[in-house]
Motif scaffolding. Structure first.
Motif, PDB file in Angstrom:
ATOM      1  N   ARG A   1      49.508  18.366  30.586  1.00  0.00           N
ATOM      2  CA  ARG A   1      50.881  18.868  30.502  1.00  0.00           C
ATOM      3  C   ARG A   1      51.037  20.115  31.373  1.00  0.00           C
ATOM      4  NH1 ARG A   1      52.176  22.350  25.414  1.00  0.00           N
ATOM      5  NH2 ARG A   1      50.579  23.905  25.675  1.00  0.00           N
TER       6      ARG A   1
ATOM      7  N   GLU B   1      43.286  23.196  46.893  1.00  0.00           N
ATOM      8  CA  GLU B   1      44.249  22.701  45.902  1.00  0.00           C
ATOM      9  C   GLU B   1      45.277  21.790  46.591  1.00  0.00           C
ATOM     10  OE1 GLU B   1      43.631  23.473  42.865  1.00  0.00           O
ATOM     11  OE2 GLU B   1      45.454  23.432  41.651  1.00  0.00           O
TER      12      GLU B   1
ATOM     13  N   ASP C   1      38.317  30.635  41.403  1.00  0.00           N
ATOM     14  CA  ASP C   1      38.397  29.659  40.347  1.00  0.00           C
ATOM     15  C   ASP C   1      37.003  29.070  40.073  1.00  0.00           C
ATOM     16  OD1 ASP C   1      39.720  28.156  38.526  1.00  0.00           O
ATOM     17  OD2 ASP C   1      40.279  26.577  39.947  1.00  0.00           O
TER      18      ASP C   1
ATOM     19  N   GLN D   1      54.293  26.729  35.050  1.00  0.00           N
ATOM     20  CA  GLN D   1      54.836  25.524  35.696  1.00  0.00           C
ATOM     21  C   GLN D   1      56.067  25.023  34.947  1.00  0.00           C
ATOM     22  OE1 GLN D   1      51.349  23.036  35.519  1.00  0.00           O
ATOM     23  NE2 GLN D   1      50.363  24.074  37.252  1.00  0.00           N
TER      24      GLN D   1
ATOM     25  N   GLY E   1      44.723  31.737  37.568  1.00  0.00           N
ATOM     26  CA  GLY E   1      44.131  30.820  36.600  1.00  0.00           C
ATOM     27  C   GLY E   1      45.168  30.237  35.652  1.00  0.00           C
ATOM     28  N   THR E   2      46.448  30.518  35.927  1.00  0.00           N
ATOM     29  CA  THR E   2      47.492  30.009  35.038  1.00  0.00           C
ATOM     30  C   THR E   2      48.181  28.779  35.626  1.00  0.00           C
ATOM     31  OG1 THR E   2      48.975  31.563  36.091  1.00  0.00           O
ATOM     32  CG2 THR E   2      48.060  32.245  33.981  1.00  0.00           C
ATOM     33  N   GLY E   3      47.701  28.303  36.756  1.00  0.00           N
ATOM     34  CA  GLY E   3      48.292  27.132  37.401  1.00  0.00           C
ATOM     35  C   GLY E   3      49.462  27.486  38.305  1.00  0.00           C
ATOM     36  N   LYS E   4      49.491  28.725  38.789  1.00  0.00           N
ATOM     37  CA  LYS E   4      50.650  29.129  39.594  1.00  0.00           C
ATOM     38  C   LYS E   4      50.647  28.500  40.993  1.00  0.00           C
ATOM     39  CE  LYS E   4      48.694  33.561  40.838  1.00  0.00           C
ATOM     40  NZ  LYS E   4      48.295  33.161  42.189  1.00  0.00           N
ATOM     41  N   THR E   5      49.461  28.150  41.491  1.00  0.00           N
ATOM     42  CA  THR E   5      49.422  27.532  42.825  1.00  0.00           C
ATOM     43  C   THR E   5      50.189  26.207  42.807  1.00  0.00           C
ATOM     44  OG1 THR E   5      47.210  28.468  43.004  1.00  0.00           O
ATOM     45  CG2 THR E   5      47.863  26.923  44.713  1.00  0.00           C
TER      46      THR E   5
ATOM     47  N   PHE F   1      45.639  15.961  34.559  1.00  0.00           N
ATOM     48  CA  PHE F   1      46.223  17.052  33.775  1.00  0.00           C
ATOM     49  C   PHE F   1      47.101  16.482  32.664  1.00  0.00           C
ATOM     50  CE2 PHE F   1      46.117  19.910  37.802  1.00  0.00           C
ATOM     51  CZ  PHE F   1      44.777  20.169  37.565  1.00  0.00           C
TER      52      PHE F   1
HETATM   53  P1  AMP Z   1      45.647  28.766  39.728  1.00  0.00           P
HETATM   54  O1  AMP Z   1      46.278  29.678  38.729  1.00  0.00           O
HETATM   55  O2  AMP Z   1      46.658  28.185  40.633  1.00  0.00           O
HETATM   56  O3  AMP Z   1      44.507  29.442  40.436  1.00  0.00           O
HETATM   57  O4  AMP Z   1      45.032  27.498  38.943  1.00  0.00           O
HETATM   58  C1  AMP Z   1      43.839  27.522  38.230  1.00  0.00           C
HETATM   59  C2  AMP Z   1      43.307  26.141  37.939  1.00  0.00           C
HETATM   60  O5  AMP Z   1      44.151  25.429  37.036  1.00  0.00           O
HETATM   61  C3  AMP Z   1      43.155  25.235  39.155  1.00  0.00           C
HETATM   62  O6  AMP Z   1      41.853  24.694  39.143  1.00  0.00           O
HETATM   63  C4  AMP Z   1      44.167  24.122  38.944  1.00  0.00           C
HETATM   64  O7  AMP Z   1      43.730  22.887  39.473  1.00  0.00           O
HETATM   65  C5  AMP Z   1      44.269  24.062  37.433  1.00  0.00           C
HETATM   66  N1  AMP Z   1      45.577  23.550  36.956  1.00  0.00           N
HETATM   67  C6  AMP Z   1      46.764  23.677  37.559  1.00  0.00           C
HETATM   68  N2  AMP Z   1      47.726  23.105  36.816  1.00  0.00           N
HETATM   69  C7  AMP Z   1      47.152  22.603  35.716  1.00  0.00           C
HETATM   70  C8  AMP Z   1      47.629  21.899  34.565  1.00  0.00           C
HETATM   71  N3  AMP Z   1      48.904  21.605  34.417  1.00  0.00           N
HETATM   72  N4  AMP Z   1      46.737  21.554  33.635  1.00  0.00           N
HETATM   73  C9  AMP Z   1      45.422  21.866  33.765  1.00  0.00           C
HETATM   74  N5  AMP Z   1      44.899  22.533  34.815  1.00  0.00           N
HETATM   75  C10 AMP Z   1      45.753  22.909  35.797  1.00  0.00           C
END
Ligand code: AMP
Length: 687
Positions: free
Chosen positions: A292, A363, A580, A297, A317-321, A290
């Protein structure tokens, strides 16, 4: 003779010594003790009777020898002198609290059957006046496993009883009054049943805090602040902070504390700024490549690492996990009491669906951190395997509320050890009716924990949840709080008669390009089955995903779709959130969803990871209720609005006004039917 074995957690005083045996076995092959069972009809009857909810005669047990050795302590595990005909090892015997017998046996023997299944050991319980002997048969490993399971149950039950006793404070009074009270009812089985105590609610309320303190006394200390702000972050100017937030999907952070507000931590612009003191986290981020932090986050990490409760409002899909997982790893690892000394998991993630639970676990597993182990607990998965893993010891539990509540109520999982709680997709959990289970689960989690809640929307229910379960939280939201449909998705709406939907869908499928991938959303499981089998019969490769399919089939369907073995997935709203799959090119709404929020979630399945996508939505006359809201979404995203949709919205509005007007008239006092007629004429004039 008391009927002590019937109720789980029964506190009644023990009756004369009795031998307790499992119920009649279905077949000697599956129930190795069947031989012994048939010689002992009385005992077998007793269990069977419970299953029938009836009561028959009970049988006095054999006298029991041996001294008391609680939990195998003083008595310890001791090989018994005799061997069961079918067992490989001598039996193992130990003593347990009689108060916990009901829990171990369970209603109608259900719990003991389950324990036998999980451990592979046959369990025999011999009850005396004061003590209860447990004999375990089978292989040595099976015996040890059964012993551990039983002792866990015993420990939790006695803890709960002690808590309840100290909460009520009437235990000793109760037993003496039971002897003298004229209202005392004779209990079934001959003994005197204790009367229901009179609960003094005023005193309970007055002493609430004292009781809460007693409930949580003796827990290990908890540490929540792990943040060392980087120099570059400290030195950001107000302009830099504002410009960063604005250019990152308009991040907004608010302090929800009542009264004087705290300072909002500055966002981090690079991974190093959040995790420079945690090299293993940095190594993991480097490994996955990744570049940034995502907007959520960037602002959530400083808040969470400071130990503050967080409400994160962001689309999936915003990387909240990762926003809650990475600080969670650090939190787990750096607690004053190390993980190996904890009696249970340290982190719990509650999430609405199995798919999301599995995705979070995936994840989680991507970032191996200091041997932290996670388990997924969800309805539909093997309960036995989940119990077996959870009792072996895990650090993170990712669960759907229903199944976790089931394991919690059956004492298979200790939630007191949890110090980091995540309520993921809170709005969806409420939509799915999980609030009662969430409430029961959280009752067992220490109140000084750190809590993170994520939600895609911010309706009243979610606000209420945040008020109940988070303390002095900060809220981070990305984008606007009202519904913003994904801008990377082209939205096409087609107003169509219900009976033409199927042929139009077929036409759409036939016009798909080989690289296209579509998810077709339907309103009901039945339609998902119907459409997918229809397509299959026509030679179109398709998979379907809905709540009535077996878990393995659901996983297979998702896998086939992700890997591209099929390019069409027919799904209910089970798949509308969080899934995802990066390369979905089209979302096809065969049925319009229940509400407009779900529409936004559905179309968000395409146009992900910087790609563009396309959504096709079929709207019929029956959907006129949502037409106006849909128009707002389309207009906001600068998408074409079909004329028929506008007409539909107008007609609905007029009809609604007419109904409201009529209702008002009907409610107006004493005017009766004559006025209702006039009302209609009045209405007709208005339109
Ligand atoms: P989520 O919103 O948690 O379902 O995350 C969606 C996707 O984004 C997942 O496949 C993560 O692996 C990916 N992801 C999480 N953080 C980042 C980041 N900083 N940069 C790029 N992709 C990310």
């Amino acid at each position: 003779m008391s009927d002590w074995e019937a109720e789980s957690g029964d506190e009644q005083s023990p009756g004369p010594r009795a031998e307790w045996r499992p119920p009649a076995a279905p077949s000697p092959r599956t129930r190795p003790w069947a031989g012994a069972q048939s010689q002992d009809r009385g005992a077998g009857d007793r269990w069977e009777v419970r299953g029938d909810r009836g009561r028959r005669g009970q049988r006095a047990g054999q006298p029991m020898a041996g001294g008391r050795g609680r939990g195998g302590g003083a008595g310890g595990p001791r090989p018994g002198p005799a061997r069961e005909p079918h067992s490989q090892s001598p039996f193992l015997s130990f003593y347990m609290e009689s108060a916990a017998v009901g829990t171990v046996i369970g209603r109608g023997g259900s719990k003991i059957r389950e324990l036998e299944e999980i451990s592979g050991s046959r369990i025999q319980i011999l009850k005396g006046d004061i003590e209860v002997e447990v004999k375990l048969f089978g292989s040595h490993e099976a015996q040890l496993r059964a012993k551990e399971l039983i002792q866990n149950l015993e420990r939790r039950t006695t803890d709960q009883l002690n808590e309840a006793r100290s909460d009520r404070g009437f235990t000793s009074k109760l037993s003496s009054s039971a002897r003298t009270c004229p209202d005392t009812q004779p209990a079934k089985g001959g003994g005197m049943k204790a009367p229901h105590p009179v609960i003094n609610w005023n005193s309970l309320r007055a002493n609430r805090e004292k009781y809460a303190a007693m409930k949580w006394a003796g827990l290990p200390p908890i540490k929540k602040n792990f943040y060392i702000e980087a120099e570059t972050v400290i030195n950001m100017t107000q302009e830099e902070i504002t410009s960063w937030r604005k250019s990152n999907n308009n991040i907004i952070c608010e302090d929800m504390i009542e009264g004087k507000k705290r300072q909002i931590p500055n966002p981090v612009c690079a991974f190093m700024e959040a995790f420079q003191h945690y090299p293993e986290i940095m190594a993991n981020i480097k490994r996955v490549g990744f570049q940034r932090p995502t907007p959520i986050q960037s602002q959530a990490w400083p808040v969470i690492l400071l130990g503050t409760d967080l409400i994160g409002i962001a689309q999936t899909g915003t990387g909240k996990t990762l926003a809650y997982l990475l600080p969670g790893f650090i939190h787990l690892d750096l607690q004053p009491v190390t993980r190996d000394k904890c009696d249970g998991p340290g982190m719990l993630v509650l999430t609405p669906t199995r798919e999301l639970a599995l995705q979070i676990q995936e994840e989680c597993n991507k970032y191996s951190y200091k041997g932290i182990k996670s388990i997924c607990i969800y309805g539909g998965g093997s309960r036995k395997d989940q119990i077996s893993t959870v009792t072996k010891g895990v650090d993170i539990v990712i669960a759907t509320p229903g199944r976790l509540n089931d394991l919690q109520m059956n004492n298979y999982i200790n939630l007191k050890s949890i110090t980091y709680l995540v309520l993921d997709e809170a709005d969806r959990m409420l939509d799915m009716g999980f609030e009662p289970q969430i409430m029961k689960i959280i009752l067992d989690i220490r109140p000084d924990r750190q809590t993170i809640m994520t939600s895609a929307t911010w309706p009243d229910g979610v606000r209420r949840l945040s008020k109940s379960y988070l303390k002095n939280a900060m809220m981070v939201y990305v984008g606007t709080l009202d519904l913003a449909a994904v801008e990377t998705v082209e939205q096409n709406v087609l107003v169509i008669p219900e009976e033409e939907k199927r042929s139009y869908t077929l036409h759409f499928i036939k016009s798909m390009k080989p690289e296209d991938k579509v998810i077709i959303f339907v309103g009901r499981k039945l339609i998902a089955d119907d459409l997918s089998s229809d397509f299959s019969l026509q030679g179109i490769p398709v998979q379907s995903l809905h709540g009535d399919r077996e878990q393995c089939d659901r996983e297979q369907a998702l896998e086939d779709f992700k890997e591209g073995r099929v390019r069409i997935l027919v799904a209910t709203d089970l798949a509308s959130r969080g899934l995802d799959v990066h390369d979905i090119t089209h979302v096809f709404n065969y049925d319009f969803p229940r509400n407009i929020e779900e529409y936004v979630h559905r179309i968000g399945r395409t146009g992900r990871a910087g790609r563009s996508g396309s959504a096709v939505t079929l709207v019929t006359r029956g959907d006129w209720r949502v037409a106006a809201e849909l128009i707002t979404i389309l207009e906001r995203a600068c998408q074409p609005v079909p004329e028929e949709l506008v007409t539909m919205a107008k007609r609905y509005e007029q009809n609604k006004m007419k109904k409201d007007y009529e209702r008002e008239l009907a409610a107006s006092h004493g005017e009766g039917r004559r006025d209702r007629g006039q009302g209609r004429r009045g209405w007709n004039k208005r339109i």
